[in-house]
Design a protein around this motif. Structure first.
Motif, short mmCIF file in Angstrom:
data_model
loop_
_atom_site.label_atom_id
_atom_site.label_comp_id
_atom_site.label_asym_id
_atom_site.label_seq_id
_atom_site.Cartn_x
_atom_site.Cartn_y
_atom_site.Cartn_z
N TYR A 46 41.61 42.38 45.25
CA TYR A 46 41.14 41.16 44.60
C TYR A 46 40.14 40.45 45.52
O TYR A 46 40.27 40.49 46.75
CB TYR A 46 42.29 40.20 44.31
CG TYR A 46 43.27 40.69 43.28
CD1 TYR A 46 44.30 41.55 43.63
CD2 TYR A 46 43.15 40.30 41.95
CE1 TYR A 46 45.20 42.01 42.68
CE2 TYR A 46 44.06 40.75 40.99
CZ TYR A 46 45.07 41.60 41.37
OH TYR A 46 45.96 42.05 40.42
N GLY A 48 38.03 28.06 46.34
CA GLY A 48 38.33 27.21 45.20
C GLY A 48 38.61 27.95 43.90
O GLY A 48 38.74 27.34 42.84
N GLN A 49 38.69 29.27 43.98
CA GLN A 49 38.92 30.08 42.79
C GLN A 49 40.22 30.85 42.92
O GLN A 49 40.77 31.01 44.02
CB GLN A 49 37.77 31.09 42.60
CG GLN A 49 36.39 30.47 42.54
CD GLN A 49 36.18 29.63 41.31
OE1 GLN A 49 36.54 30.03 40.21
NE2 GLN A 49 35.59 28.46 41.49
N GLY A 50 40.71 31.37 41.80
CA GLY A 50 41.84 32.27 41.86
C GLY A 50 41.37 33.68 42.21
O GLY A 50 40.17 33.97 42.14
N PRO A 51 42.28 34.54 42.59
CA PRO A 51 41.91 35.93 42.88
C PRO A 51 41.31 36.60 41.64
O PRO A 51 41.77 36.37 40.52
CB PRO A 51 43.24 36.58 43.25
CG PRO A 51 44.12 35.45 43.69
CD PRO A 51 43.72 34.29 42.84
N PHE A 72 40.30 40.35 40.03
CA PHE A 72 40.61 41.78 40.14
C PHE A 72 39.34 42.59 40.36
O PHE A 72 38.37 42.50 39.59
CB PHE A 72 41.31 42.23 38.85
CG PHE A 72 41.66 43.69 38.77
CD1 PHE A 72 40.94 44.55 37.96
CD2 PHE A 72 42.74 44.20 39.48
CE1 PHE A 72 41.28 45.88 37.86
CE2 PHE A 72 43.09 45.54 39.39
CZ PHE A 72 42.36 46.38 38.57
N TYR A 91 52.36 32.71 40.00
CA TYR A 91 52.38 33.10 41.41
C TYR A 91 52.29 31.82 42.23
O TYR A 91 51.70 30.84 41.82
CB TYR A 91 51.20 34.02 41.74
CG TYR A 91 51.47 35.49 41.49
CD1 TYR A 91 51.44 36.00 40.19
CD2 TYR A 91 51.76 36.35 42.53
CE1 TYR A 91 51.70 37.35 39.96
CE2 TYR A 91 52.02 37.69 42.32
CZ TYR A 91 51.98 38.19 41.03
OH TYR A 91 52.24 39.53 40.81
N TYR A 107 49.42 29.48 40.95
CA TYR A 107 48.45 30.19 40.11
C TYR A 107 49.14 30.76 38.87
O TYR A 107 50.16 31.44 38.99
CB TYR A 107 47.82 31.36 40.87
CG TYR A 107 46.94 30.97 42.02
CD1 TYR A 107 47.45 30.94 43.32
CD2 TYR A 107 45.60 30.64 41.84
CE1 TYR A 107 46.65 30.59 44.40
CE2 TYR A 107 44.79 30.29 42.91
CZ TYR A 107 45.33 30.26 44.18
OH TYR A 107 44.53 29.92 45.25
N LEU A 158 45.66 41.79 36.71
CA LEU A 158 46.01 40.38 36.61
C LEU A 158 44.76 39.52 36.57
O LEU A 158 43.86 39.70 37.40
CB LEU A 158 46.87 39.96 37.80
CG LEU A 158 48.31 40.50 37.84
CD1 LEU A 158 48.97 40.15 39.16
CD2 LEU A 158 49.12 39.95 36.68
N PHE A 166 43.76 35.69 37.03
CA PHE A 166 44.32 34.45 37.57
C PHE A 166 43.53 33.23 37.12
O PHE A 166 42.31 33.30 36.92
CB PHE A 166 44.29 34.49 39.10
CG PHE A 166 45.32 35.39 39.73
CD1 PHE A 166 45.06 36.73 39.93
CD2 PHE A 166 46.54 34.88 40.15
CE1 PHE A 166 46.00 37.56 40.52
CE2 PHE A 166 47.49 35.69 40.75
CZ PHE A 166 47.21 37.04 40.93
N GLY A 167 44.23 32.10 37.03
CA GLY A 167 43.56 30.81 36.91
C GLY A 167 43.08 30.37 38.28
O GLY A 167 43.31 31.05 39.29
N LYS A 168 42.43 29.18 38.32
CA LYS A 168 41.88 28.70 39.59
C LYS A 168 42.93 28.06 40.49
O LYS A 168 42.66 27.79 41.65
CB LYS A 168 40.76 27.70 39.32
CG LYS A 168 39.54 28.35 38.69
CD LYS A 168 38.40 27.36 38.55
CE LYS A 168 37.19 28.03 37.92
NZ LYS A 168 36.04 27.12 37.83
#
Lengths: 114, 110
Positions: free
Chosen positions: A35, A40-43, A45, B36, B86, B98, B100-102
């Motif tokens: 990932y 400031g962001q989510g992982p 893929f 998560y 998350y 997956l 993910f959101g921020k």
């Protein structure tokens, strides 16, 4: 039980260079997912490896490539680095792709591209 | 395309107060939803999965397909709940990719 390890911890590269990041999966896990996590962001893929083959890919260009070895460890290679590649790269392992809902994450490699 | 939205970047509550972290998703099929959590100086780890319908560390989350939401709730927040949360979605299939959101940073004040 050994957890997921990643190396190096931090890395600074110049635009246009190539980089290789490494991941050792948790004991007993044969599937590795990578990932990218920008600030400031989510992982997000990148791709998954299972039995040494790519098993699914996210929306990343071909200059992002990977390998998985017989001991289930994995590498992420990025060619022609761009400034936007600066991010935390996370590796996660699981017991097979169908159990990938429970992914065990490594601490990450922080890549800075200047 | 699948998307996860966590509308709050930051959420601050006092110890003992109820907490709700919001998550909305966009997916045309039957998704699997997860929460998560990442505590300070620790790795990202699975908190709970909607299919298991468990309560983990006092947290619960119900999948509402009509509202396409999967909000995380706890009736009485504890200081040790302070962490980054998350929400994530998977379409299942052969690789459980997956999305993910921020994330929402929860701070529980004493």
């Amino acid at each position: 039980e050994t957890g997921v390890t990643q190396s190096p911890t931090h890395l600074i590269k110049t635009r246009g260079q190539q980089v290789t990041l490494r991941c050792s999966s948790q004991s007993g896990h044969n599937t590795v997912s990578w990932y990218q996590q920008a600030l400031g962001q989510g992982p997000q893929f990148i791709f998954q490896y299972y039995r040494e083959e790519e098993n699914g890919r996210g929306n990343f260009p071909p200059r992002f490539s990977g390998l998985q070895f017989p001991n289930y460890s994995s590498e992420l290679n990025v060619n022609a680095l761009e400034l936007d590649d600066s991010a935390l790269y996370l590796c996660a392992s699981s017991q097979g792709p169908l159990n990938s809902y429970e992914q065990y994450f490594g601490p990450g490699t922080r890549l800075t591209v200047t | 395309a699948q998307r996860v939205t966590q509308p709050e970047k930051l959420l601050s509550v006092f110890k003992g107060a109820p907490v709700e972290l919001k998550c909305n998703y966009s997916y045309s099929g039957s998704p699997e939803l997860f929460w998560y959590v990442q505590y300070s100086r620790q790795r990202l780890q699975l908190l709970l999965r909607h299919i298991s319908r468990e309560s983990i560390k006092g947290f619960t989350a119900d999948l509402n397909k009509g509202e396409t939401s999967f909000h995380l709730k706890k009736p009485f927040a504890q200081e040790e709940d302070s962490a980054m949360y998350y929400c994530a979605l998977s379409s299942g299939g052969s690789n459980y990719k997956l999305t993910f959101g921020k994330g929402t940073l929860l701070t529980v004040n004493p």
